[in-house]
Write a protein that holds these residues in place. Structure first.
Motif: not given
Length: 412
Positions: A46-50
């Motif tokens: 999720a952090q990578r996608r953000a």
């Protein structure tokens, strides 16, 4: 909330990008530029996608996640989300940037101001320079006071207390009342009392940290002439002449007749207003001398007082009564810097002739115990201090006890 604000929070204000905003804020608070790269060691999907959504490109592979702050700043500017860049975005998301350097400077200035009155006094009291360094090194003041203002409220009255020390014959409650406006300000357990006691120990030549216990506390205050009450301050003596018309005189007369040591309280000596005439009075530092003299000489022992370390208020009162009666004094103590400091205090107040307490006696005494502590002047024999520094051994009174007993036996 405006559309622009909503867009900023959607891009950079979520949980997945909170680490990135926090890293940027930390740099700004530290006065560092928003340049270079920040890395999250174990990024979640999720952090990578953000981050990919924020930058508009893939964020690389692997477990770590790196973001160029320069690139992020440019994206925010060109997208119009934060026209003034990353700094503006950080402020809008979390409020004004703290200036940590300025805060540290202001805090340090406040602490310096808290110590200002104390340091002004200590500039004229070099004997307390080591104690002042100990306060700084141990952080004891900062443990007792959570803020600089609390510290000032401790240190200002502490300064007033130290101004009055040493102060022979002063009750602790009176010292507290006159310096702090509170007779209980120096009661055991209070923060001010902790600091004042450490200063008293420093002035008495004792380790700065308290050893604990009522006896140690009483002895430390006695070292600067302050007594906790008038019955716990004591002095040990042998062979002092008494009389038949005062309570203390009768106590002394009975003890001398029996050849037994007498322990006098400050209360007894304060109520005894008549000077005591005794001729030459010998003073020793350690009770073993009194005990041995009582065993060997009994009623034949000439007047002898034991100060038992730094003179207590009772000891000072007895010496004052004897001096008022025309007595002269001869002193012996330990040849160490603590013993020299005790002798110097007595010499300054009443004077004495050295009793095997000069350079010749020191050089003749056999000892290999190392001499430690802070050197002290020996005004009754200036060469003694020089000899002690040069030889660097201490000689305890017990090592020359036989010579002292011989002197007492012959009264020479």
């Amino acid at each position: 909330m405006s559309a622009l604000e909503e867009r900023l929070r959607r891009l950079l204000g979520g949980d997945e990008t909170a680490w990135l905003v926090e890293r940027a804020r930390r740099r700004l608070e530290q006065g560092r530029p928003l340049a270079g790269t920040v890395t999250l060691a174990a990024a979640t999907p999720a952090q990578r996608r953000a981050v990919e959504t924020l930058l508009g490109r893939r964020a690389g592979t692997g477990t770590s996640l790196s973001v160029s702050l320069t690139d992020l700043d440019q994206v925010l500017r060109t997208s119009g989300v934060a026209p003034d860049g990353l700094r503006e975005a950080v402020i809008r998301l979390g409020g004004p940037i703290r200036d940590l350097a300025a805060e540290r400077t202001a805090l340090e200035t406040a602490w310096q101001q808290a110590f200002a009155r104390l340091d002004s006094l200590l500039a004229e009291r070099p004997e307390l320079s080591g104690w002042r360094s100990w306060l700084e090194r141990t952080g004891v003041v900062r443990r007792l006071a959570s803020t600089a203002e609390e510290a000032r409220r401790l240190l200002d009255p502490l300064t007033e207390v130290i101004t009055r020390l040493p102060s022979p014959g002063l009750p602790l409650g009176r010292l507290a009342a006159e310096t702090c406006g509170d007779a209980h300000a120096l009661d055991e357990g209070r923060p001010l009392a902790t600091l004042a006691l450490s200063a008293a120990r420093a002035l008495a030549g004792l380790p700065y940290a308290s050893e604990g216990g009522a006896d140690a506390r009483r002895a430390a205050w006695a070292g600067v002439g302050v007594h906790l009450d008038d019955v716990s301050s004591l002095v040990l003596c042998l062979g002092l002449p008494g009389d038949d018309h005062t309570p203390t005189g009768r106590v002394l007369k009975a003890a001398t007749s029996a050849g037994e040591p007498s322990v006098l309280t400050l209360r007894q000596l304060r109520r005894h207003e008549t000077p005591i005439a005794a001729g030459l009075v010998r003073i020793c530092e350690n009770p073993v001398v009194i005990a041995a003299a009582a065993d060997d000489l009994g009623p034949a022992c000439p007047p002898l007082i034991c100060v038992g370390g730094r003179p207590s208020a009772a000891a000072w009162r007895l010496l004052d009564l004897l001096a008022a009666g025309g007595a002269t004094f001869a002193y012996h103590g330990d040849f160490d810097w603590g013993g020299i400091a005790i002798a110097a205090a007595i010499h300054a107040r009443h004077g004495f002739q050295p009793w095997r307490f000069d350079t010749q006696a020191y050089e003749a005494a056999a000892s290999c115990a190392p001499l430690t502590g802070r050197p002290c002047a020996t005004p009754w024999d200036p060469e003694l201090a020089q000899g002690m520094e040069r030889r660097a051994v201490r000689v305890e009174e017990e090592l020359v006890l036989s010579h002292l007993l011989t002197d007492l036996a012959t009264n020479t």
